[in-house]
Design a protein around this motif. Structure first.
Motif, PDB file in Angstrom:
ATOM      1  N   LYS A  83      -9.993   9.135   0.206  1.00 58.83           N
ATOM      2  CA  LYS A  83      -9.882   7.878   0.941  1.00 58.83           C
ATOM      3  C   LYS A  83      -9.067   6.884   0.133  1.00 58.83           C
ATOM      4  O   LYS A  83      -9.164   6.822  -1.083  1.00 58.83           O
ATOM      5  CB  LYS A  83     -11.257   7.313   1.227  1.00 58.83           C
ATOM      6  N   ILE A  84      -8.286   6.118   0.872  1.00 58.40           N
ATOM      7  CA  ILE A  84      -7.535   5.016   0.291  1.00 58.40           C
ATOM      8  C   ILE A  84      -7.817   3.789   1.145  1.00 58.40           C
ATOM      9  O   ILE A  84      -8.457   3.894   2.193  1.00 58.40           O
ATOM     10  CB  ILE A  84      -6.012   5.304   0.258  1.00 58.40           C
ATOM     11  N   ASP A  85      -7.329   2.653   0.711  1.00 56.45           N
ATOM     12  CA  ASP A  85      -7.448   1.454   1.514  1.00 56.45           C
ATOM     13  C   ASP A  85      -6.584   1.652   2.755  1.00 56.45           C
ATOM     14  O   ASP A  85      -5.378   1.739   2.664  1.00 56.45           O
ATOM     15  CB  ASP A  85      -6.980   0.243   0.709  1.00 56.45           C
ATOM     16  N   GLY A  86      -7.196   1.798   3.907  1.00 52.93           N
ATOM     17  CA  GLY A  86      -6.443   2.026   5.126  1.00 52.93           C
ATOM     18  C   GLY A  86      -6.714   3.378   5.761  1.00 52.93           C
ATOM     19  O   GLY A  86      -6.138   3.700   6.781  1.00 52.93           O
ATOM     20  N   GLY A  87      -7.574   4.191   5.191  1.00 51.02           N
ATOM     21  CA  GLY A  87      -7.903   5.462   5.810  1.00 51.02           C
ATOM     22  C   GLY A  87      -8.000   6.605   4.831  1.00 51.02           C
ATOM     23  O   GLY A  87      -8.117   6.406   3.629  1.00 51.02           O
ATOM     24  N   GLU A  88      -7.902   7.802   5.386  1.00 50.12           N
ATOM     25  CA  GLU A  88      -7.972   9.013   4.579  1.00 50.12           C
ATOM     26  C   GLU A  88      -6.598   9.651   4.530  1.00 50.12           C
ATOM     27  O   GLU A  88      -5.858   9.607   5.503  1.00 50.12           O
ATOM     28  CB  GLU A  88      -8.958   9.993   5.218  1.00 50.12           C
ATOM     29  N   VAL A  89      -6.263  10.217   3.398  1.00 49.95           N
ATOM     30  CA  VAL A  89      -5.029  10.990   3.264  1.00 49.95           C
ATOM     31  C   VAL A  89      -5.387  12.358   2.709  1.00 49.95           C
ATOM     32  O   VAL A  89      -6.460  12.551   2.150  1.00 49.95           O
ATOM     33  CB  VAL A  89      -3.979  10.288   2.364  1.00 49.95           C
ATOM     34  N   ARG A  90      -4.475  13.291   2.919  1.00 50.00           N
ATOM     35  CA  ARG A  90      -4.664  14.636   2.388  1.00 50.00           C
ATOM     36  C   ARG A  90      -3.412  15.052   1.642  1.00 50.00           C
ATOM     37  O   ARG A  90      -2.310  14.656   1.995  1.00 50.00           O
ATOM     38  CB  ARG A  90      -4.879  15.651   3.513  1.00 50.00           C
ATOM     39  N   ILE A  91      -3.605  15.846   0.623  1.00 49.50           N
ATOM     40  CA  ILE A  91      -2.483  16.483  -0.057  1.00 49.50           C
ATOM     41  C   ILE A  91      -2.581  17.966   0.278  1.00 49.50           C
ATOM     42  O   ILE A  91      -3.608  18.592   0.008  1.00 49.50           O
ATOM     43  CB  ILE A  91      -2.512  16.238  -1.569  1.00 49.50           C
ATOM     44  N   ILE A  92      -1.514  18.477   0.919  1.00 43.94           N
ATOM     45  CA  ILE A  92      -1.498  19.869   1.343  1.00 43.94           C
ATOM     46  C   ILE A  92      -0.327  20.580   0.691  1.00 43.94           C
ATOM     47  O   ILE A  92       0.619  19.948   0.225  1.00 43.94           O
ATOM     48  CB  ILE A  92      -1.409  19.995   2.884  1.00 43.94           C
ATOM     49  N   ASN A  93      -0.378  21.896   0.658  1.00 47.02           N
ATOM     50  CA  ASN A  93       0.744  22.688   0.165  1.00 47.02           C
ATOM     51  C   ASN A  93       1.832  22.733   1.234  1.00 47.02           C
ATOM     52  O   ASN A  93       1.550  22.604   2.428  1.00 47.02           O
ATOM     53  CB  ASN A  93       0.291  24.108  -0.171  1.00 47.02           C
ATOM     54  N   ASP A  94       3.074  22.938   0.800  1.00 48.54           N
ATOM     55  CA  ASP A  94       4.187  22.919   1.744  1.00 48.54           C
ATOM     56  C   ASP A  94       4.112  24.028   2.782  1.00 48.54           C
ATOM     57  O   ASP A  94       4.598  23.873   3.895  1.00 48.54           O
ATOM     58  CB  ASP A  94       5.527  22.957   1.016  1.00 48.54           C
ATOM     59  N   ASP A  95       3.477  25.139   2.464  1.00 50.39           N
ATOM     60  CA  ASP A  95       3.400  26.240   3.422  1.00 50.39           C
ATOM     61  C   ASP A  95       2.211  26.122   4.372  1.00 50.39           C
ATOM     62  O   ASP A  95       1.966  27.007   5.181  1.00 50.39           O
ATOM     63  CB  ASP A  95       3.378  27.589   2.704  1.00 50.39           C
ATOM     64  N   GLU A  96       1.459  25.027   4.305  1.00 50.98           N
ATOM     65  CA  GLU A  96       0.333  24.815   5.214  1.00 50.98           C
ATOM     66  C   GLU A  96       0.748  24.101   6.493  1.00 50.98           C
ATOM     67  O   GLU A  96      -0.084  23.867   7.365  1.00 50.98           O
ATOM     68  CB  GLU A  96      -0.782  24.037   4.524  1.00 50.98           C
ATOM     69  N   VAL A  97       2.015  23.737   6.608  1.00 47.97           N
ATOM     70  CA  VAL A  97       2.511  23.133   7.837  1.00 47.97           C
ATOM     71  C   VAL A  97       2.709  24.256   8.850  1.00 47.97           C
ATOM     72  O   VAL A  97       3.436  25.207   8.607  1.00 47.97           O
ATOM     73  CB  VAL A  97       3.833  22.367   7.597  1.00 47.97           C
ATOM     74  N   LEU A 112       0.829  -1.204   0.000  1.00 47.98           N
ATOM     75  CA  LEU A 112       0.000   0.000   0.000  1.00 47.98           C
ATOM     76  C   LEU A 112       0.863   1.253   0.000  1.00 47.98           C
ATOM     77  O   LEU A 112       0.545   2.223  -0.671  1.00 47.98           O
ATOM     78  CB  LEU A 112      -0.943  -0.002   1.202  1.00 47.98           C
ATOM     79  N   THR A 113       1.958   1.238   0.733  1.00 52.17           N
ATOM     80  CA  THR A 113       2.820   2.423   0.781  1.00 52.17           C
ATOM     81  C   THR A 113       3.461   2.702  -0.571  1.00 52.17           C
ATOM     82  O   THR A 113       3.683   3.858  -0.913  1.00 52.17           O
ATOM     83  CB  THR A 113       3.917   2.278   1.848  1.00 52.17           C
ATOM     84  N   GLU A 114       3.738   1.681  -1.352  1.00 50.16           N
ATOM     85  CA  GLU A 114       4.297   1.886  -2.684  1.00 50.16           C
ATOM     86  C   GLU A 114       3.246   2.415  -3.662  1.00 50.16           C
ATOM     87  O   GLU A 114       3.585   3.088  -4.621  1.00 50.16           O
ATOM     88  CB  GLU A 114       4.876   0.587  -3.231  1.00 50.16           C
ATOM     89  N   ARG A 115       1.975   2.113  -3.394  1.00 53.19           N
ATOM     90  CA  ARG A 115       0.899   2.542  -4.284  1.00 53.19           C
ATOM     91  C   ARG A 115       0.289   3.878  -3.891  1.00 53.19           C
ATOM     92  O   ARG A 115      -0.610   4.366  -4.547  1.00 53.19           O
ATOM     93  CB  ARG A 115      -0.196   1.474  -4.340  1.00 53.19           C
ATOM     94  N   LEU A 116       0.798   4.481  -2.806  1.00 50.07           N
ATOM     95  CA  LEU A 116       0.285   5.795  -2.414  1.00 50.07           C
ATOM     96  C   LEU A 116       0.563   6.799  -3.513  1.00 50.07           C
ATOM     97  O   LEU A 116       1.582   6.722  -4.190  1.00 50.07           O
ATOM     98  CB  LEU A 116       0.960   6.267  -1.125  1.00 50.07           C
TER      99      LEU A 116
END
Length: 153
Positions: free
Chosen positions: A126-140, A41-45
């Motif tokens: 959503k992916i198999d295993g939960g939810e993920v988000r794609i954020i901009n680098d300045d949103e940290v 799963l980590t390789e398919r992210l």
């Protein structure tokens, strides 16, 4: 018109257990590349592009310190509004923009680190295993050591 489903033998043998791969084949009516099935799963992210980061929101504990189990629905609701996330991947241009980060930009975070982000920041999926988000680098907003150190508001 009947549709023909072409799947590798090892998927056909596991027919009683529906999986993401067979659902994909059934929905698209295409033959799935067998080399994709063997990847973890980590390789398919998804790989974030440009200046983006792939993070997984913190879902919280399944059981309180007192031993009470928290329902999955409550944990999912809390994960939706959480400000804590785990950095899975960095895009190739993350923290490289000299206009935002100066002439010698240093990353604000690294892969495998816990960070604070805006409550509803990023694009969710959503992916198999939960939810993920794609954020901009300045949103940290900040980096943290333990996700339980930050209590939600």
């Amino acid at each position: 018109m009947p549709k023909t489903l072409y799947v590798p033998d090892h998927i056909a043998q596991a027919k009683d257990k529906p999986s993401v791969e067979t659902a994909y084949v059934e929905q698209t009516d295409r033959v799935l590349d067998p080399s994709l099935i063997d990847k973890s799963l980590t390789e398919r992210l998804p790989q974030p592009t440009g200046w983006r980061l792939l993070v997984m929101p913190y879902a919280g504990k399944a059981k309180t310190d007192g031993g009470i189990y928290i329902p999955d629905q409550a944990r999912e609701r809390e994960a939706l509004a959480t400000v804590v996330a785990y950095v899975l991947k960095l895009g190739p241009l993350a923290y490289q923009d000299p206009n935002k980060f100066g002439d010698n930009p240093e990353p604000w975070c690294e892969e495998g680190q816990w960070v604070c982000i805006g409550r509803y920041a990023g694009s969710r999926f959503k992916i198999d295993g939960g939810e993920v988000r794609i954020i901009n680098d300045d949103e940290v907003i900040a980096t943290i050591l333990e996700p339980d150190d930050v209590k939600h508001v």
